[in-house]
Design an enzyme around this catalytic site. Sequence first.
Site, mmCIF file in Angstrom:
data_model
loop_
_atom_site.group_PDB
_atom_site.id
_atom_site.type_symbol
_atom_site.label_atom_id
_atom_site.label_comp_id
_atom_site.label_asym_id
_atom_site.label_seq_id
_atom_site.Cartn_x
_atom_site.Cartn_y
_atom_site.Cartn_z
ATOM 1 N N ARG A 1 0.815 -1.160 -0.087
ATOM 2 C CA ARG A 1 0.011 -0.077 0.051
ATOM 3 C C ARG A 1 0.928 1.202 0.073
ATOM 4 O O ARG A 1 1.577 1.483 1.021
ATOM 5 C CB ARG A 1 -0.721 -0.026 1.325
ATOM 6 C CG ARG A 1 -1.811 -0.966 1.281
ATOM 7 C CD ARG A 1 -2.777 -1.212 -0.151
ATOM 8 N NE ARG A 1 -3.899 -1.890 -0.084
ATOM 9 C CZ ARG A 1 -5.085 -1.625 -0.755
ATOM 10 N NH1 ARG A 1 -4.956 -0.995 -1.709
ATOM 11 N NH2 ARG A 1 -6.107 -2.399 -0.648
ATOM 12 N N GLU B 1 -14.977 -8.274 -6.919
ATOM 13 C CA GLU B 1 -13.560 -8.224 -5.979
ATOM 14 C C GLU B 1 -13.098 -9.461 -5.624
ATOM 15 O O GLU B 1 -11.902 -9.621 -5.732
ATOM 16 C CB GLU B 1 -13.726 -7.113 -5.345
ATOM 17 C CG GLU B 1 -13.493 -5.658 -5.722
ATOM 18 C CD GLU B 1 -12.706 -5.283 -6.757
ATOM 19 O OE1 GLU B 1 -11.342 -5.714 -6.254
ATOM 20 O OE2 GLU B 1 -12.793 -4.480 -7.397
#
Length: 186
Positions: free
Chosen positions: A69, A98
């Site tokens: 991230r 997803e």
Amino acid sequence: MSISTETCIERKEIMKGHVLHVTVDKVSIDDGQGGAQTTSTREVVWHNGACAIVPVTDDGKIILVRQYRYAAALAMLEVPAGKIEHDGESPDLCAARELEEETGFKAGDMKFLGFVYTSPGFCNERIYLYLATNLQKGEQHLDEDEFMNLEYYTPEEVEDLIDSNEIVDAKTIANFHKAMKYLAKH
């Protein structure tokens, strides 16, 4: 003491991107007690929302993804999740999409667990939380700039990872907490 309400009276658009939109709003504040109205400024991040899924295998393992991230500068362990692609897209469709995109599994059963706001002090992002069971093999198809590893953990191991700060992602912690009462039944 009453709770105040706020109404936008002026908006300045700062940025409109693919994922979020940023404005600076001048708001009128009603103190809820009949007093004089005041104004203030609110910087707001607008987001279409997202879905997060706790996928559970037939043997009771939770599938998590580990991915880097950028904003946190950290490889994080998280539940599979992704953004609602456009305003008006169903969270149920987003969650199913997803789950398969990130894990390569489809859910035979998808249970809606509720939702959370990520940072309501400045952002309207709402994350819809799901529990996915009766998984069947589908096809993983990550975006070209998406790289992640799948990892499998027991619910007890996930609790330990949260307690030891190996899992620090808020949506994962909230989603796992909401799913806990169902996990013992597997």
